[in-house]
Design a protein around this motif. Structure first.
Motif, mmCIF file in Angstrom:
data_model
loop_
_atom_site.group_PDB
_atom_site.id
_atom_site.type_symbol
_atom_site.label_atom_id
_atom_site.label_comp_id
_atom_site.label_asym_id
_atom_site.label_seq_id
_atom_site.Cartn_x
_atom_site.Cartn_y
_atom_site.Cartn_z
ATOM 1 N N SER A 1 -22.250 -44.965 -29.119
ATOM 2 C CA SER A 1 -22.702 -44.993 -30.619
ATOM 3 C C SER A 1 -23.793 -46.072 -30.484
ATOM 4 O O SER A 1 -24.059 -47.121 -29.914
ATOM 5 C CB SER A 1 -21.642 -45.552 -31.465
ATOM 6 O OG SER A 1 -20.725 -44.190 -31.623
ATOM 7 N N LYS A 2 -24.880 -45.936 -31.581
ATOM 8 C CA LYS A 2 -25.770 -47.005 -31.990
ATOM 9 C C LYS A 2 -25.789 -46.930 -33.151
ATOM 10 O O LYS A 2 -26.093 -45.961 -34.034
ATOM 11 C CB LYS A 2 -27.173 -46.737 -31.318
ATOM 12 C CG LYS A 2 -27.370 -46.863 -29.680
ATOM 13 C CD LYS A 2 -28.606 -46.448 -29.321
ATOM 14 C CE LYS A 2 -28.788 -46.428 -27.822
ATOM 15 N NZ LYS A 2 -28.884 -47.970 -27.616
ATOM 16 N N GLY A 3 -25.596 -48.227 -33.966
ATOM 17 C CA GLY A 3 -25.699 -48.370 -35.536
ATOM 18 C C GLY A 3 -26.724 -49.346 -35.856
ATOM 19 O O GLY A 3 -26.881 -50.245 -35.171
ATOM 20 N N TYR A 4 -27.683 -48.937 -37.048
ATOM 21 C CA TYR A 4 -28.732 -49.765 -37.435
ATOM 22 C C TYR A 4 -28.659 -50.020 -38.907
ATOM 23 O O TYR A 4 -28.391 -48.863 -39.731
ATOM 24 C CB TYR A 4 -30.022 -49.148 -37.068
ATOM 25 C CG TYR A 4 -30.301 -48.931 -35.597
ATOM 26 C CD1 TYR A 4 -30.809 -49.865 -34.748
ATOM 27 C CD2 TYR A 4 -29.944 -47.891 -35.023
ATOM 28 C CE1 TYR A 4 -30.853 -49.744 -33.228
ATOM 29 C CE2 TYR A 4 -29.955 -47.588 -33.746
ATOM 30 C CZ TYR A 4 -30.341 -48.584 -32.920
ATOM 31 O OH TYR A 4 -30.861 -48.521 -31.495
ATOM 32 N N MET A 5 -28.808 -50.978 -39.502
ATOM 33 C CA MET A 5 -28.815 -51.078 -41.000
ATOM 34 C C MET A 5 -30.242 -50.748 -41.392
ATOM 35 O O MET A 5 -31.242 -51.076 -40.666
ATOM 36 C CB MET A 5 -28.496 -52.612 -41.200
ATOM 37 C CG MET A 5 -27.299 -53.280 -40.816
ATOM 38 S SD MET A 5 -25.832 -52.192 -41.672
ATOM 39 C CE MET A 5 -25.990 -53.063 -43.144
ATOM 40 N N LEU A 6 -30.216 -50.157 -42.467
ATOM 41 C CA LEU A 6 -31.548 -49.845 -43.086
ATOM 42 C C LEU A 6 -31.943 -50.855 -44.139
ATOM 43 O O LEU A 6 -31.015 -51.219 -44.988
ATOM 44 C CB LEU A 6 -31.238 -48.255 -43.634
ATOM 45 C CG LEU A 6 -32.538 -47.655 -44.507
ATOM 46 C CD1 LEU A 6 -33.723 -47.647 -43.486
ATOM 47 C CD2 LEU A 6 -32.207 -46.425 -45.125
ATOM 48 N N ILE B 1 -26.937 -47.629 -43.584
ATOM 49 C CA ILE B 1 -26.969 -47.594 -42.428
ATOM 50 C C ILE B 1 -27.261 -46.005 -41.566
ATOM 51 O O ILE B 1 -27.035 -44.902 -42.474
ATOM 52 C CB ILE B 1 -25.507 -47.619 -41.955
ATOM 53 C CG1 ILE B 1 -25.202 -47.728 -40.343
ATOM 54 C CG2 ILE B 1 -24.403 -46.773 -42.499
ATOM 55 C CD1 ILE B 1 -23.937 -48.225 -40.138
ATOM 56 N N VAL B 2 -28.209 -46.147 -40.546
ATOM 57 C CA VAL B 2 -28.199 -44.801 -39.862
ATOM 58 C C VAL B 2 -27.676 -45.113 -38.418
ATOM 59 O O VAL B 2 -27.851 -46.074 -37.955
ATOM 60 C CB VAL B 2 -29.733 -44.544 -39.721
ATOM 61 C CG1 VAL B 2 -30.302 -44.075 -41.195
ATOM 62 C CG2 VAL B 2 -30.713 -45.625 -39.149
ATOM 63 N N SER B 3 -27.125 -44.199 -37.837
ATOM 64 C CA SER B 3 -26.388 -44.130 -36.418
ATOM 65 C C SER B 3 -26.587 -43.030 -35.898
ATOM 66 O O SER B 3 -26.823 -41.818 -36.329
ATOM 67 C CB SER B 3 -24.993 -44.489 -36.723
ATOM 68 O OG SER B 3 -24.651 -45.648 -37.820
ATOM 69 N N PHE B 4 -26.362 -43.326 -34.291
ATOM 70 C CA PHE B 4 -26.253 -42.137 -33.462
ATOM 71 C C PHE B 4 -24.787 -42.233 -33.029
ATOM 72 O O PHE B 4 -24.231 -43.432 -32.819
ATOM 73 C CB PHE B 4 -27.178 -42.394 -32.174
ATOM 74 C CG PHE B 4 -28.326 -42.244 -32.376
ATOM 75 C CD1 PHE B 4 -29.033 -40.892 -32.902
ATOM 76 C CD2 PHE B 4 -29.519 -43.088 -32.028
ATOM 77 C CE1 PHE B 4 -30.369 -40.738 -33.134
ATOM 78 C CE2 PHE B 4 -30.816 -42.863 -32.069
ATOM 79 C CZ PHE B 4 -31.220 -41.715 -32.701
ATOM 80 N N CYS C 1 -26.448 -37.445 -35.683
ATOM 81 C CA CYS C 1 -27.125 -38.870 -36.261
ATOM 82 C C CYS C 1 -26.312 -38.733 -37.616
ATOM 83 O O CYS C 1 -25.726 -37.569 -38.090
ATOM 84 C CB CYS C 1 -28.530 -38.742 -36.624
ATOM 85 S SG CYS C 1 -28.704 -37.358 -37.573
ATOM 86 N N ILE C 2 -26.107 -39.850 -38.015
ATOM 87 C CA ILE C 2 -25.422 -40.159 -39.520
ATOM 88 C C ILE C 2 -26.224 -41.163 -40.249
ATOM 89 O O ILE C 2 -26.842 -41.988 -39.901
ATOM 90 C CB ILE C 2 -23.971 -40.581 -39.239
ATOM 91 C CG1 ILE C 2 -22.939 -39.744 -38.483
ATOM 92 C CG2 ILE C 2 -23.268 -41.256 -40.632
ATOM 93 C CD1 ILE C 2 -21.806 -40.688 -38.061
ATOM 94 N N ILE C 3 -26.360 -40.704 -41.448
ATOM 95 C CA ILE C 3 -26.981 -41.709 -42.755
ATOM 96 C C ILE C 3 -26.168 -41.860 -43.829
ATOM 97 O O ILE C 3 -25.414 -40.692 -44.377
ATOM 98 C CB ILE C 3 -28.502 -41.062 -42.715
ATOM 99 C CG1 ILE C 3 -29.183 -42.048 -43.766
ATOM 100 C CG2 ILE C 3 -28.376 -39.747 -43.412
ATOM 101 C CD1 ILE C 3 -30.660 -41.966 -44.018
ATOM 102 N N ASP C 4 -25.888 -42.922 -44.192
ATOM 103 C CA ASP C 4 -25.431 -43.467 -45.392
ATOM 104 C C ASP C 4 -26.372 -44.571 -46.179
ATOM 105 O O ASP C 4 -26.509 -45.434 -45.597
ATOM 106 C CB ASP C 4 -23.710 -44.107 -45.383
ATOM 107 C CG ASP C 4 -22.851 -43.141 -44.863
ATOM 108 O OD1 ASP C 4 -22.971 -42.111 -45.384
ATOM 109 O OD2 ASP C 4 -22.435 -43.342 -44.121
#
Length: 182
Positions: free
Chosen positions: A60-65, A76-79, A91-94
């Protein structure tokens, strides 16, 4: 720049983001269209989730937007489920800050994530799952270039009824071709 667009930038998620993520994770309106589990979580559970599932995971890799103008995190967008051998990820986006909904920030953030996936990580395929009732998200994913790949019928119980979950994916070559013609 790789992790920046006109209005947003991505930054690596940290332990300090757990409290903000906790706010979004406990907002039923935010999670209604993205999370299969609507519940109220104690802060410790969210901290543990961020620590182990996002920060401590090899897959997993998580990034704050971040809204660049106001310098605030908006989502947040993540793998997840990264498979380096087969060059795949989900991928996930919230978007947790509701005042940013429907204003194109999700598209910018997801495009940055896909740029990273295909140009830097050299992934072959990125997939996602979306609740079939989330028409706005499906339109966004199609606009970016995701294709429908299948449906898990009645896989989610939401609002007193069974709902389908749609599976979508985009290949590296499709993404590059779309970028060429834009």
């Amino acid at each position: 720049m790789l992790f920046e667009s006109e209005r947003v930038r991505l930054r690596k998620m940290t332990k300090e983001d757990a409290e903000l993520y906790h706010k979004w994770r406990n907002d039923v309106e935010v999670m209604h269209s993205t999370s299969p589990f609507l519940d109220v979580y104690p802060l410790k559970a969210t901290e543990d989730f961020v620590e182990y599932a996002i920060l401590g995971s090899e897959t997993s890799k998580g990034y704050m937007l971040v809204d660049k103008e106001r310098d605030i995190s908006i989502g947040i967008v993540s793998f997840v489920h990264m498979d380096y051998k087969n060059r795949n990820a989900e991928c996930i986006i919230d978007i947790g800050e509701k005042q940013y909904w429907g204003r194109g920030y999700g598209e910018e953030g997801l495009t940055l994530l896909l740029d990273y996936a295909f140009y830097e990580l050299n992934l072959h395929r990125v997939s996602l799952r979306v609740f079939a009732f989330n028409k706005r998200a499906i339109q966004l994913y199609q606009k970016i270039g995701f294709k429908a790949e299948g449906t898990s019928r009645q896989a989610l119980f939401r609002d007193g009824k069974w709902c389908d979950v749609s599976h979508m994916g985009i290949l590296q070559e499709e993404y590059f071709h779309k970028k060429e013609i834009e």
